[in-house]
Motif scaffolding. Structure first.
Motif, short mmCIF file in Angstrom:
data_model
loop_
_atom_site.label_atom_id
_atom_site.label_comp_id
_atom_site.label_asym_id
_atom_site.label_seq_id
_atom_site.Cartn_x
_atom_site.Cartn_y
_atom_site.Cartn_z
N ARG A 49 43.14 54.05 51.56
CA ARG A 49 42.44 53.93 52.83
C ARG A 49 43.37 53.55 53.98
NH1 ARG A 49 38.59 48.85 53.04
NH2 ARG A 49 40.61 47.86 52.89
N SER A 50 44.45 52.83 53.67
CA SER A 50 45.25 52.27 54.77
C SER A 50 46.73 52.42 54.48
CB SER A 50 44.90 50.79 54.93
OG SER A 50 45.29 50.09 53.78
N VAL A 51 47.52 51.81 55.35
CA VAL A 51 48.97 51.93 55.20
C VAL A 51 49.54 50.82 54.33
CG1 VAL A 51 49.30 53.15 57.37
CG2 VAL A 51 49.29 50.66 57.37
N LEU A 52 48.65 50.00 53.74
CA LEU A 52 49.15 48.88 52.93
C LEU A 52 49.84 49.40 51.67
CD1 LEU A 52 46.35 46.13 52.96
CD2 LEU A 52 48.36 46.33 54.40
N SER A 53 50.91 48.73 51.29
CA SER A 53 51.58 49.05 50.04
C SER A 53 50.84 48.35 48.89
CB SER A 53 53.02 48.56 50.07
OG SER A 53 53.03 47.14 50.09
N ALA A 54 51.18 48.72 47.67
CA ALA A 54 50.56 48.07 46.52
C ALA A 54 50.86 46.58 46.53
CB ALA A 54 51.07 48.72 45.23
N GLU A 55 52.09 46.21 46.95
CA GLU A 55 52.47 44.79 46.98
C GLU A 55 51.63 44.04 48.00
OE1 GLU A 55 54.70 47.33 46.88
OE2 GLU A 55 54.99 46.88 44.75
N GLU A 56 51.43 44.66 49.18
CA GLU A 56 50.63 44.00 50.22
C GLU A 56 49.18 43.86 49.75
OE1 GLU A 56 52.88 45.27 54.36
OE2 GLU A 56 51.87 46.82 53.18
N ALA A 57 48.65 44.89 49.12
CA ALA A 57 47.27 44.82 48.61
C ALA A 57 47.17 43.71 47.57
CB ALA A 57 46.87 46.17 48.01
N ARG A 58 48.16 43.62 46.67
CA ARG A 58 48.12 42.58 45.63
C ARG A 58 48.26 41.19 46.24
NH1 ARG A 58 51.04 46.33 42.46
NH2 ARG A 58 49.62 47.27 40.96
N ALA A 59 49.06 41.07 47.32
CA ALA A 59 49.24 39.76 47.96
C ALA A 59 47.91 39.28 48.57
CB ALA A 59 50.32 39.84 49.05
N ILE A 60 47.16 40.21 49.16
CA ILE A 60 45.85 39.84 49.72
C ILE A 60 44.92 39.43 48.58
CG2 ILE A 60 43.80 40.74 50.91
CD1 ILE A 60 45.77 42.51 52.56
N MET A 61 44.95 40.19 47.49
CA MET A 61 44.10 39.85 46.35
C MET A 61 44.46 38.50 45.76
SD MET A 61 43.80 43.59 44.66
CE MET A 61 43.30 42.98 43.07
N ALA A 62 45.76 38.18 45.76
CA ALA A 62 46.20 36.90 45.18
C ALA A 62 45.69 35.72 45.99
CB ALA A 62 47.73 36.87 45.10
N ALA A 63 45.42 35.96 47.29
CA ALA A 63 44.91 34.88 48.15
C ALA A 63 43.39 34.75 48.03
CB ALA A 63 45.30 35.14 49.61
N GLN A 64 42.76 35.69 47.33
CA GLN A 64 41.31 35.62 47.11
C GLN A 64 41.06 35.09 45.70
OE1 GLN A 64 39.86 39.68 47.78
NE2 GLN A 64 40.12 39.48 50.00
N VAL A 65 39.83 34.62 45.44
CA VAL A 65 39.54 34.18 44.06
C VAL A 65 39.62 35.40 43.15
CG1 VAL A 65 38.06 32.24 44.72
CG2 VAL A 65 37.02 34.46 44.26
N ASP A 66 39.82 35.17 41.86
CA ASP A 66 39.96 36.33 40.98
C ASP A 66 38.59 36.86 40.54
OD1 ASP A 66 39.09 34.81 38.85
OD2 ASP A 66 41.10 34.41 38.10
#
Ligand code: ATP
Length: 201
Positions: free
Chosen positions: A145-162
């Motif tokens: 959907r966006s220009v985010l890399s897999a690392e950036e997407a994972r970093a956002i997910m890591a800041a959210q609850v699992d």
């Protein structure tokens, strides 16, 4: 009292897709992200207090919150995030309350991406619905959907609850691990239940 369903899920899980289906069935959708954007758009009610707290450098030429400038400030000063949230969160809650109270539908779907993380919303909703899919699917959808890399997407997910923590607070789970078309019958079934629940609440 308005019967409110809190709709949440991790980044890219499909909250917006599910919310659109609820809306098509006649539910009022109140989206806290959309409220936050309106508050920080040119002329938005949060612009004056944000400018007063952080200065002209976080407001762009159009009069909107300059997100990149704000991110730099938060990065340089950890207390800036809490101060910004101290301004925005009460305004978002007040506007969400106002829109929910004005709703004429049988129930309201309140979309809160960080419902589990932010605590305060749990007590404000009668029901928690979680949109769920495997974490690798979240990453793939966010990247598509966006220009985010897999690392950036994972970093956002890591800041959210699992995923497990989110599922642990769910009253209802909307499985979005399949095709988009599989969402509709699930949302339709929940819509019928929420109408029944709202009628006896
Ligand atoms: P965010 O937390 O970033 O606001 P979201 O939870 O609201 O995201 P959506 O915007 O609904 O998620 O979905 C994320 C992306 O994945 C969108 O581009 C959407 O079209 C796509 N998507 C959602 N569900 C599916 C699905 N079942 N199959 C394929 N693509 C999907």
């Amino acid at each position: 009292m308005t019967f409110i369903v809190g709709l949440t899920g991790g980044i890219g899980s499909g909250k917006s897709a599910a919310a659109t289906l609820f809306e098509q069935l006649g539910a009022t959708v109140v989206d806290t992200d959309a409220i936050a954007h309106a508050l920080t758009a040119p002329g938005g009610a949060a612009i004056v207090p944000i400018r007063a707290a952080f200065g002209d450098e976080v407001i762009d030429a159009r009069g909107a919150l300059d997100r990149a400038a704000m991110r730099r400030k938060v990065f340089a000063d950890a207390s800036a995030k809490a101060r910004l949230e101290g301004i925005l969160h009460p305004m978002i809650r007040a506007e969400a309350d106002r829109r929910s109270a004005a709703a004429r539908s049988a129930y309201v779907v309140l979309v809160v991406p960080l419902l589990v993380e932010s605590g305060g919303y749990r007590s404000r909703v009668q029901r928690v619905a979680v949109v769920d899919c495997p974490e690798e699917m979240q990453v793939a959808r966010v990247m598509a959907r966006s220009v985010l890399s897999a690392e950036e997407a994972r970093a956002i997910m890591a800041a959210q609850v699992d995923r497990q923590a989110r599922l642990a607070v769910a009253d209802d789970v909307i499985d979005n691990g399949g095709e988009l078309a599989a969402l509709r019958p699930q949302v339709e079934a929940l819509h019928r239940r929420y109408i029944e629940m709202a009628a006896v609440s």
